[in-house]
Design a protein around this motif. Structure first.
Motif, mmCIF file in Angstrom:
data_model
loop_
_atom_site.group_PDB
_atom_site.id
_atom_site.type_symbol
_atom_site.label_atom_id
_atom_site.label_comp_id
_atom_site.label_asym_id
_atom_site.label_seq_id
_atom_site.Cartn_x
_atom_site.Cartn_y
_atom_site.Cartn_z
ATOM 1 N N LYS A 159 -3.890 4.143 -6.125
ATOM 2 C CA LYS A 159 -4.769 3.793 -5.003
ATOM 3 C C LYS A 159 -4.901 2.270 -4.902
ATOM 4 C CE LYS A 159 -6.599 8.146 -5.001
ATOM 5 N NZ LYS A 159 -6.167 9.127 -4.020
ATOM 6 N N GLY A 214 -5.347 2.026 5.397
ATOM 7 C CA GLY A 214 -5.069 2.926 4.277
ATOM 8 C C GLY A 214 -5.658 2.540 2.941
ATOM 9 N N ASP A 248 -8.125 2.427 -0.178
ATOM 10 C CA ASP A 248 -8.898 3.512 -0.774
ATOM 11 C C ASP A 248 -10.305 3.088 -1.168
ATOM 12 O OD1 ASP A 248 -6.668 5.607 -1.035
ATOM 13 O OD2 ASP A 248 -5.763 3.807 -1.878
ATOM 14 N N THR A 298 0.841 -1.211 0.000
ATOM 15 C CA THR A 298 0.000 0.000 0.000
ATOM 16 C C THR A 298 0.871 1.255 0.000
ATOM 17 O OG1 THR A 298 -1.652 -1.232 1.229
ATOM 18 C CG2 THR A 298 -1.911 1.139 1.210
ATOM 19 N N THR A 299 1.888 1.247 0.833
ATOM 20 C CA THR A 299 2.770 2.421 0.899
ATOM 21 C C THR A 299 3.457 2.652 -0.442
ATOM 22 O OG1 THR A 299 3.130 1.926 3.220
ATOM 23 C CG2 THR A 299 4.707 3.430 2.193
ATOM 24 N N HIS A 359 0.908 3.904 -3.021
ATOM 25 C CA HIS A 359 0.567 5.310 -2.783
ATOM 26 C C HIS A 359 1.709 6.234 -3.184
ATOM 27 C CE1 HIS A 359 -2.855 4.285 0.294
ATOM 28 N NE2 HIS A 359 -3.221 4.155 -0.969
#
Ligand code: NOJ
Ligand code: CA
Length: 541
Positions: A95, A196, A198, A86-87, A90
């Motif tokens: 997303k 986190g 989306d 995810t990091t 992003h």
């Protein structure tokens, strides 16, 4: 459309984690593999990835049988791997959308194990249990959506009752009538949003509500609507509104509650798998602004290769939906044969896949691409002794070919081990690396289409105006302010000539792109000739 949201203008790319990229050589794709390929996704570029399930699961339905909604199956990695993915996504402006499977869980989920333990277990009512029909047998005539399964009920000897399963017996349906179950499922949404994500792709959204009295379906309901439409039955002969086992009005109440949970957070998106072929019913899921943001349209997916048929679906959607609702379009996912195979395996297969890419990336609405669609991949060849799916969906799930096998070995850069499903026979040329160096490839076509979407607001927030351009041609304008982009898709097997003045009231334009890799760009005057199965985009002057 002054303030369009990212999920309206962006392109969403579906990843089937088992088949995308394997980081540790066990033959099964995983989260670290996805992270290692994010630069490729950023190079397309796509705006979001949707990950099919990676949760702990016995894999009876390859992860759509969830045994823990808040974990990661060790095959795919760990929660830390998910956070790292995810990091990293992003950081590239991508997303992350996860698949949420609320209709059913695994029979190995602790909730079901408890529910099964006794009739008075506190979790019993989290599932749908019923006594046998008078005289014995299933409580009603509902069928599993998987053709081979038969009745949607399995008898539990120990407690003397049946439980409901819309899919496999290993996938007991959750009882959304139960408020505690609802609260527990809402918490699983919060768990991922806190990490986190989306948004969510909601599996089998239309089955969150069923007739609480469990009355019989009307006669004529077919098990698998997917097969039904492609085989030419009137799958919608039994109107969605008349069915008892799905699309009950309470579905919309459940969705409003789910939307309220999503709205506790900033800018999260809810995308429903709403497998209803009646578009009148489908648009209700996105019409009011307090349920789904997007609903996948399987009426569109299941059309035969016909300009008129695709146009009818798109036009009907626009006629039925309020202007505040937003469409989305997909042609492929992990449940349907790929475009390059679905309509036949002949000389035009690749051209059809390319035409499909142009259509899905230029219609008004959010486009979805399924991994490998940007390479115009066909289905894989899965011999009988390697079949693993219960519903015949292995061919569209074959691993992503990243490199030519002559360079990377038989795993084609997907794995250094033995892939869980066979690599495509055509992987030597149909792979990401080879296409990356070939300007005539489907990958380059996809990148050009995505580039045009960024350069021309007409394609994202512009109006849609269908045009009459002959029986085999689907033509439409995308207009914004003074800009007019013409898209012409020739579904026919013969060349056709299009007069710009007669069809679009224009004297000429600039040809921006063709699906035919041999055609250049440049000015067009009064008419344009399209080859068989060719699509073009023209900026009108
Ligand atoms: C739809 C999913 O896309 C499919 O793969 C799955 O088998 C069913 N829902 C059941 O979860
Ligand atoms: Ca692996």
């Amino acid at each position: 459309m002054a303030d369009a949201n990212w999920w309206q203008t962006g392109t969403i790319y579906q990843i089937y984690p088992r088949s995308f990229a394997d980081s540790n050589g066990d033959g099964i794709g995983d989260l670290a593999g996805i992270t290692s390929r994010l630069d490729y996704l950023a190079s397309l570029p796509v705006d979001a990835i949707w990950l099919s399930p990676f949760y702990p699961s016995p894999m009876a339905d390859f992860g759509y049988d969830v045994a823990d909604y808040c974990g990661v199956h060790p095959l795919f990695g760990t929660l830390e791997d998910f956070d790292a993915l995810t990091t990293a996504a992003h950081a590239r402006g991508i997303k992350v959308i996860v698949d949420w499977v609320p209709c059913h869980c695994s029979d190995q989920h602790p909730w079901f194990i408890e529910a099964k333990a006794s009739r008075d277990n506190p979790r019993r009512d989290w599932f749908v249990w019923r006594d046998p029909a008078p005289g014995g047998g299933s409580p009603n005539n509902w069928l599993s959506c998987f053709e081979g399964v038969g009745p949607a009920w399995t008898f539990d000897e120990a407690s003397g009752q049946y439980y409901l399963h819309s899919f496999l017996p290993e996938q007991p349906d959750l009882n959304w009538e139960n408020p505690e179950l609802r609260a527990a499922m809402h918490d699983t949404l919060r768990f991922w949003m806190d990490r986190g994500v989306d948004g969510f792709r909601i599996d089998v959204t239309h089955r969150l509500g069923k007739d609480p009295q469990l009355r019989d379906n009307p006669p004529g309901v077919v098990a698998d609507t997917r097969l039904a439409l492609l085989e030419g039955y009137r799958a919608d002969a039994v109107a969605a509104a008349a069915r008892m086992d799905e699309n009950w009005p309470s579905t919309h109440d459940r969705l409003r509650e789910i939307r309220a949970v999503a709205d506790e957070y900033n800018a999260r998106v809810l995308i429903g798998e709403v497998y209803l072929l009646d578009q009148g019913e489908l648009v209700k899921y996105v019409a009011t602004g307090d349920e789904l943001h997007l609903a996948h349209n399987f009426r569109f997916v299941l059309q035969p290769w016909s300009a008129a048929r695709f146009r009818d679906v798109v036009d009907e959607w626009h006629a039925l939906a309020p202007t505040t609702a937003w469409p989305d379009w997909l042609l492929e996912n992990h449940d349907h044969n790929r475009v390059a195979s679905r309509y036949g395996d002949d000389d035009a297969s690749q051209a059809r896949a390319r035409l499909g890419l142009m259509m899905v990336l230029t219609l008004r609405g959010t486009p979805f691409l399924y991994q490998g669609q940007e390479l115009a991949l066909p289905d894989g060849d899965v011999p009988a002794d390697r079949v693993v799916d219960v519903a015949g969906r292995d061919p569209e799930r074959c691993p992503m070919p990243w490199q030519p096998p002559s360079q990377a070995g038989p795993g084609a850069g997907f794995t250094t081990g033995e892939p869980w499903l066979p690599v495509l026979p055509g992987a030597e040329s149909l792979n990401a690396q080879s296409q990356d160096t070939d300007p005539r490839s489907a990958l380059w076509l996809t990148r050009r289409l995505l580039g045009l979407r960024r350069d021309f607001a007409e394609l994202t927030t512009g109006d849609y105006q269908p045009l009459d351009a002959g029986p085999d041609v689907y033509a439409y304008l995308r207009c914004k302010d003074r800009g007019r982009l013409l898209v012409v898709l020739n579904f026919g097997t013969k060349p056709t000539r299009l007069a710009l003045a007669a069809v679009a009231g224009a004297a000429g334009g600039q040809l921006l792109l063709s699906t035919d890799p041999h055609r250049g760009t440049g000015p067009v005057s009064d008419s344009v000739e399209l080859g068989s199965t060719e699509g073009v985009m023209i900026a009108l002057t």
